[in-house]
Scaffold this motif. Sequence first.
Motif, PDB file in Angstrom:
ATOM      1  N   TYR A 193       0.688  -1.215  -0.175  1.00 59.62           N
ATOM      2  CA  TYR A 193       0.168  -0.048  -0.261  1.00 59.62           C
ATOM      3  C   TYR A 193       0.762   1.218   0.002  1.00 59.62           C
ATOM      4  N   CYS A 194       1.931   1.362  -0.734  1.00 61.62           N
ATOM      5  CA  CYS A 194       2.649   2.446  -0.982  1.00 61.62           C
ATOM      6  C   CYS A 194       2.401   2.971  -2.512  1.00 61.62           C
ATOM      7  N   PHE A 195       2.587   4.303  -2.799  1.00 57.85           N
ATOM      8  CA  PHE A 195       2.545   4.661  -4.064  1.00 57.85           C
ATOM      9  C   PHE A 195       3.697   4.245  -4.664  1.00 57.85           C
ATOM     10  N   THR A 196       3.379   3.636  -6.028  1.00 57.49           N
ATOM     11  CA  THR A 196       4.319   3.354  -7.008  1.00 57.49           C
ATOM     12  C   THR A 196       4.007   3.915  -8.465  1.00 57.49           C
ATOM     13  N   SER A 197       4.821   4.673  -8.987  1.00 57.77           N
ATOM     14  CA  SER A 197       4.397   5.227 -10.308  1.00 57.77           C
ATOM     15  C   SER A 197       4.825   4.090 -11.364  1.00 57.77           C
ATOM     16  N   ALA A 198       4.632   4.514 -12.542  1.00 58.15           N
ATOM     17  CA  ALA A 198       4.622   3.421 -13.495  1.00 58.15           C
ATOM     18  C   ALA A 198       6.171   3.699 -13.927  1.00 58.15           C
ATOM     19  N   GLY A 199       6.911   2.829 -14.768  1.00 58.21           N
ATOM     20  CA  GLY A 199       8.014   3.368 -15.511  1.00 58.21           C
ATOM     21  C   GLY A 199       8.053   4.171 -16.552  1.00 58.21           C
ATOM     22  N   HIS A 200       8.783   5.407 -16.345  1.00 54.92           N
ATOM     23  CA  HIS A 200       8.705   6.146 -17.640  1.00 54.92           C
ATOM     24  C   HIS A 200      10.200   6.438 -18.228  1.00 54.92           C
ATOM     25  N   ARG A 201      10.196   5.903 -19.373  1.00 48.47           N
ATOM     26  CA  ARG A 201      11.620   6.059 -20.076  1.00 48.47           C
ATOM     27  C   ARG A 201      11.564   7.549 -20.387  1.00 48.47           C
ATOM     28  N   ASN A 202      12.716   8.121 -20.095  1.00 47.74           N
ATOM     29  CA  ASN A 202      13.120   9.805 -20.384  1.00 47.74           C
ATOM     30  C   ASN A 202      12.138  10.751 -19.591  1.00 47.74           C
ATOM     31  N   ASN A 203      11.154  10.177 -18.731  1.00 47.28           N
ATOM     32  CA  ASN A 203      10.206  11.037 -18.130  1.00 47.28           C
ATOM     33  C   ASN A 203      10.410  11.066 -16.586  1.00 47.28           C
ATOM     34  N   LYS A 204      10.443  12.215 -15.975  1.00 46.38           N
ATOM     35  CA  LYS A 204      10.588  12.286 -14.509  1.00 46.38           C
ATOM     36  C   LYS A 204       9.049  11.786 -13.672  1.00 46.38           C
ATOM     37  N   PRO A 205       9.187  10.752 -12.982  1.00 44.86           N
ATOM     38  CA  PRO A 205       7.911  10.383 -12.256  1.00 44.86           C
ATOM     39  C   PRO A 205       7.761  11.478 -10.887  1.00 44.86           C
ATOM     40  N   TYR A 206       6.554  11.648 -10.812  1.00 44.31           N
ATOM     41  CA  TYR A 206       6.287  12.567  -9.526  1.00 44.31           C
ATOM     42  C   TYR A 206       5.324  12.537  -8.845  1.00 44.31           C
ATOM     43  N   TRP A 207       5.047  12.956  -7.703  1.00 42.62           N
ATOM     44  CA  TRP A 207       4.149  13.033  -6.609  1.00 42.62           C
ATOM     45  C   TRP A 207       3.968  14.308  -6.281  1.00 42.62           C
ATOM     46  N   ARG A 208       2.479  14.935  -6.260  1.00 43.03           N
ATOM     47  CA  ARG A 208       2.174  16.181  -5.802  1.00 43.03           C
ATOM     48  C   ARG A 208       1.073  16.134  -4.780  1.00 43.03           C
ATOM     49  N   ALA A 209       1.185  17.374  -3.780  1.00 40.24           N
ATOM     50  CA  ALA A 209       0.119  17.656  -2.736  1.00 40.24           C
ATOM     51  C   ALA A 209      -0.151  19.100  -2.853  1.00 40.24           C
ATOM     52  N   ASP A 210      -1.354  19.317  -2.755  1.00 42.84           N
ATOM     53  CA  ASP A 210      -1.711  20.816  -2.627  1.00 42.84           C
ATOM     54  C   ASP A 210      -2.071  20.674  -0.850  1.00 42.84           C
ATOM     55  N   LEU A 211      -1.202  21.738  -0.130  1.00 43.20           N
ATOM     56  CA  LEU A 211      -1.568  21.993   1.176  1.00 43.20           C
ATOM     57  C   LEU A 211      -2.728  22.683   1.598  1.00 43.20           C
ATOM     58  N   GLY A 212      -3.416  23.154   0.623  1.00 45.44           N
ATOM     59  CA  GLY A 212      -4.771  23.866   0.802  1.00 45.44           C
ATOM     60  C   GLY A 212      -4.442  25.507   1.007  1.00 45.44           C
TER      61      GLY A 212
END
Length: 174
Positions: free
Chosen positions: A68-87
């Motif tokens: 139950y962790c976040f895992t991005s898909a593999g992205h060749r030549n792209n930077k995977p990210y996780w974003r949050a809006d703190l409100g």
Amino acid sequence: MWPGSSSNPREVIESYDECYSNWYVNSITPSITNVSASSVYSSAGTPVPARNAENVISGFFCKRLDYYCFTSAGHRNNKPYWRADLGTPKRVSSIIISNRKDVIEHFIDAEITLGNSSDYNNILFDNYNGEPPPGINIPFTPTNPVTGRYLQIQSSNATHRNAYLSMCDIVILG
């Protein structure tokens, strides 16, 4: 002991005896109003809900649980990210990220940005160069606290064959 959870009756449920909550004094994490991320890891083209971006802020983390962790898909030549809006803009003094215990290549050369630009083009909060050991809490602490609303964590290593980003828990401290 937390028995885990599943919406799939065929999924095996295990018990975990090393769970904790990140909802504690000075934690800004509960104020997050929205999260988004690069595409979530999929199996045979179908996204795996147990890898969703929301899992990072669920409020619970189990040391023996990687599913139950976040895992991005593999992205060749792209930077995977996780974003949050703190409100609203918040003063952030440090961030602690728990990475997976079973893989190290899923958190390479990570950088965190924080600011008030909704396109997430904000100043560098802190970074981690290289590959941390698996299953640790990685502290990110800038020289001075940073105030901002939009937080982004990104793997800056897009040269890896398939760049991934995996995180199990985040604690944002003010």
